[in-house]
Motif scaffolding. Structure first.
Motif, PDB file in Angstrom:
ATOM      1  N   ASP A 193      41.553  67.551 154.983  1.00 38.73           N
ATOM      2  CA  ASP A 193      42.413  67.024 156.034  1.00 38.73           C
ATOM      3  C   ASP A 193      42.986  65.690 155.575  1.00 38.73           C
ATOM      4  O   ASP A 193      42.289  64.883 154.955  1.00 38.73           O
ATOM      5  N   LEU A 194      44.244  65.451 155.884  1.00 37.39           N
ATOM      6  CA  LEU A 194      44.882  64.193 155.485  1.00 37.39           C
ATOM      7  C   LEU A 194      44.202  62.991 156.117  1.00 37.39           C
ATOM      8  O   LEU A 194      44.171  61.907 155.533  1.00 37.39           O
ATOM      9  N   SER A 195      43.627  63.187 157.292  1.00 41.55           N
ATOM     10  CA  SER A 195      42.955  62.062 157.957  1.00 41.55           C
ATOM     11  C   SER A 195      41.678  61.641 157.237  1.00 41.55           C
ATOM     12  O   SER A 195      41.185  60.541 157.446  1.00 41.55           O
ATOM     13  N   ASN A 196      41.146  62.491 156.359  1.00 38.74           N
ATOM     14  CA  ASN A 196      39.920  62.168 155.620  1.00 38.74           C
ATOM     15  C   ASN A 196      40.185  61.497 154.276  1.00 38.74           C
ATOM     16  O   ASN A 196      39.248  61.155 153.569  1.00 38.74           O
ATOM     17  N   ILE A 197      41.434  61.330 153.905  1.00 35.11           N
ATOM     18  CA  ILE A 197      41.762  60.734 152.609  1.00 35.11           C
ATOM     19  C   ILE A 197      41.720  59.212 152.734  1.00 35.11           C
ATOM     20  O   ILE A 197      42.368  58.629 153.594  1.00 35.11           O
ATOM     21  N   SER A 198      40.927  58.599 151.871  1.00 39.59           N
ATOM     22  CA  SER A 198      40.787  57.145 151.918  1.00 39.59           C
ATOM     23  C   SER A 198      41.669  56.441 150.893  1.00 39.59           C
ATOM     24  O   SER A 198      42.139  55.339 151.142  1.00 39.59           O
ATOM     25  N   ASP A 199      41.890  57.056 149.720  1.00 37.24           N
ATOM     26  CA  ASP A 199      42.646  56.375 148.676  1.00 37.24           C
ATOM     27  C   ASP A 199      43.298  57.388 147.750  1.00 37.24           C
ATOM     28  O   ASP A 199      42.703  58.418 147.423  1.00 37.24           O
ATOM     29  N   VAL A 200      44.504  57.078 147.316  1.00 39.90           N
ATOM     30  CA  VAL A 200      45.226  57.886 146.336  1.00 39.90           C
ATOM     31  C   VAL A 200      45.609  56.966 145.194  1.00 39.90           C
ATOM     32  O   VAL A 200      46.317  55.977 145.386  1.00 39.90           O
ATOM     33  N   THR A 201      45.125  57.273 143.993  1.00 36.51           N
ATOM     34  CA  THR A 201      45.402  56.456 142.814  1.00 36.51           C
ATOM     35  C   THR A 201      46.279  57.248 141.864  1.00 36.51           C
ATOM     36  O   THR A 201      45.938  58.376 141.493  1.00 36.51           O
ATOM     37  N   VAL A 202      47.394  56.659 141.476  1.00 36.33           N
ATOM     38  CA  VAL A 202      48.306  57.275 140.512  1.00 36.33           C
ATOM     39  C   VAL A 202      48.180  56.493 139.216  1.00 36.33           C
ATOM     40  O   VAL A 202      48.361  55.279 139.197  1.00 36.33           O
ATOM     41  N   ASP A 203      47.856  57.192 138.118  1.00 34.67           N
ATOM     42  CA  ASP A 203      47.609  56.554 136.833  1.00 34.67           C
ATOM     43  C   ASP A 203      48.511  57.162 135.758  1.00 34.67           C
ATOM     44  O   ASP A 203      48.125  58.115 135.080  1.00 34.67           O
ATOM     45  N   PRO A 204      49.731  56.622 135.591  1.00 37.54           N
ATOM     46  CA  PRO A 204      50.631  57.182 134.579  1.00 37.54           C
ATOM     47  C   PRO A 204      50.369  56.589 133.202  1.00 37.54           C
ATOM     48  O   PRO A 204      49.942  55.449 133.065  1.00 37.54           O
ATOM     49  N   SER A 205      50.622  57.383 132.185  1.00 38.97           N
ATOM     50  CA  SER A 205      50.596  56.866 130.814  1.00 38.97           C
ATOM     51  C   SER A 205      51.986  56.295 130.509  1.00 38.97           C
ATOM     52  O   SER A 205      52.875  56.306 131.363  1.00 38.97           O
ATOM     53  N   ILE A 206      52.180  55.824 129.303  1.00 37.14           N
ATOM     54  CA  ILE A 206      53.502  55.311 128.925  1.00 37.14           C
ATOM     55  C   ILE A 206      54.535  56.429 128.984  1.00 37.14           C
ATOM     56  O   ILE A 206      55.613  56.268 129.552  1.00 37.14           O
ATOM     57  N   CYS A 207      54.179  57.585 128.432  1.00 35.82           N
ATOM     58  CA  CYS A 207      55.088  58.737 128.492  1.00 35.82           C
ATOM     59  C   CYS A 207      55.251  59.206 129.938  1.00 35.82           C
ATOM     60  O   CYS A 207      56.323  59.662 130.323  1.00 35.82           O
ATOM     61  N   GLY A 208      54.198  59.101 130.723  1.00 30.57           N
ATOM     62  CA  GLY A 208      54.269  59.494 132.125  1.00 30.57           C
ATOM     63  C   GLY A 208      55.260  58.644 132.903  1.00 30.57           C
ATOM     64  O   GLY A 208      55.951  59.145 133.795  1.00 30.57           O
ATOM     65  N   ARG A 209      55.331  57.373 132.578  1.00 35.55           N
ATOM     66  CA  ARG A 209      56.319  56.502 133.234  1.00 35.55           C
ATOM     67  C   ARG A 209      57.734  56.911 132.860  1.00 35.55           C
ATOM     68  O   ARG A 209      58.645  56.850 133.676  1.00 35.55           O
ATOM     69  N   LEU A 210      57.921  57.312 131.612  1.00 32.23           N
ATOM     70  CA  LEU A 210      59.252  57.714 131.160  1.00 32.23           C
ATOM     71  C   LEU A 210      59.675  59.055 131.749  1.00 32.23           C
ATOM     72  O   LEU A 210      60.845  59.250 132.083  1.00 32.23           O
ATOM     73  N   PHE A 211      58.724  59.989 131.862  1.00 32.15           N
ATOM     74  CA  PHE A 211      59.064  61.355 132.267  1.00 32.15           C
ATOM     75  C   PHE A 211      58.570  61.728 133.655  1.00 32.15           C
ATOM     76  O   PHE A 211      58.582  62.904 134.022  1.00 32.15           O
ATOM     77  N   ASP A 212      58.134  60.770 134.453  1.00 29.84           N
ATOM     78  CA  ASP A 212      57.762  60.944 135.858  1.00 29.84           C
ATOM     79  C   ASP A 212      56.619  61.949 136.070  1.00 29.84           C
ATOM     80  O   ASP A 212      56.762  62.934 136.788  1.00 29.84           O
ATOM     81  N   TYR A 213      55.486  61.677 135.426  1.00 28.20           N
ATOM     82  CA  TYR A 213      54.263  62.428 135.701  1.00 28.20           C
ATOM     83  C   TYR A 213      53.084  61.477 135.556  1.00 28.20           C
ATOM     84  O   TYR A 213      53.190  60.437 134.917  1.00 28.20           O
ATOM     85  N   ALA A 214      51.951  61.841 136.169  1.00 25.94           N
ATOM     86  CA  ALA A 214      50.776  60.972 136.112  1.00 25.94           C
ATOM     87  C   ALA A 214      49.535  61.749 136.510  1.00 25.94           C
ATOM     88  O   ALA A 214      49.617  62.826 137.108  1.00 25.94           O
ATOM     89  N   ASN A 215      48.379  61.180 136.200  1.00 24.57           N
ATOM     90  CA  ASN A 215      47.114  61.695 136.707  1.00 24.57           C
ATOM     91  C   ASN A 215      46.925  61.112 138.103  1.00 24.57           C
ATOM     92  O   ASN A 215      47.181  59.931 138.326  1.00 24.57           O
ATOM     93  N   VAL A 216      46.487  61.952 139.032  1.00 24.57           N
ATOM     94  CA  VAL A 216      46.317  61.525 140.411  1.00 24.57           C
ATOM     95  C   VAL A 216      44.865  61.736 140.801  1.00 24.57           C
ATOM     96  O   VAL A 216      44.299  62.813 140.604  1.00 24.57           O
TER      97      VAL A 216
END
Length: 173
Positions: A106-129
């Motif tokens: 449930d969305l109400s149970n989510i406390s934190d969302v961390t997005v961790d992009p690499s250098i290539c991830g910043r360039l190509f719009d992807y990341a580990n979540v």
């Protein structure tokens, strides 16, 4: 109660509506093959210039291309069935083809969302979540998700809408 499926994920509530759909990005899969292909090209050039035998260089290039393909195939297969769907009430994640892992929160149970992009991830719009829940037993670790920042925004907006925009209690360290 009628059940319905969307992108292979079973919805319990027919009144849920998809807000955001995320898949794993193809960019890391392609970028992972590039070093093998570069080694093959360098091997081809060196074999052609040093040994004056282009067939040796072609064998090296073909072997490195085969290694690139073999190492990428399992990741491509895993990518084919990685779905993350955010509805107006829940977060659904399905990963894998053979070893299928379904997660629902449930969305109400989510406390934190961390997005961790690499250098290539910043360039190509992807990341580990990484998604943490208040209980801690339903945490999600999603790798190489395309449009990860938009996904985080959809989760935050959905959670705020469910909670009624009331301020969240601060956690002490």
């Amino acid at each position: 109660m009628a059940r319905r499926k969307l992108h292979g994920i079973q919805f319990d509530n027919p009144n849920e509506h998809e807000v955001f759909h995320a898949k794993e990005s193809w960019v890391p899969l392609v970028l992972g093959a590039i070093p093998f292909l570069l080694i093959g090209i360098v091997g081809f050039v060196v074999a052609s210039r040093v040994f004056y035998r282009t067939e040796i260089g072609l064998y090296i290039l073909a072997a490195m291309a085969a290694v690139a393909i073999v190492t990428r195939v399992p990741k491509v297969i895993a990518n084919l069935d990685t779905d993350v769907i955010i509805t107006d009430k829940r977060l659904y994640a399905r990963t894998g083809i053979v070893d299928i892992k379904d997660q629902v929160c449930d969305l109400s149970n989510i406390s934190d969302v961390t997005v961790d992009p690499s250098i290539c991830g910043r360039l190509f719009d992807y990341a580990n979540v990484s998604i943490q829940t208040f209980a801690g037993d339903q945490d999600f670790d999603l790798r190489g998700i395309a449009h990860a920042y938009e996904m985080r925004k959809a989760i935050s907006q959905g959670a705020d809408a469910i909670r009624g925009d009331r301020p969240r209690p601060r956690q002490r360290a």
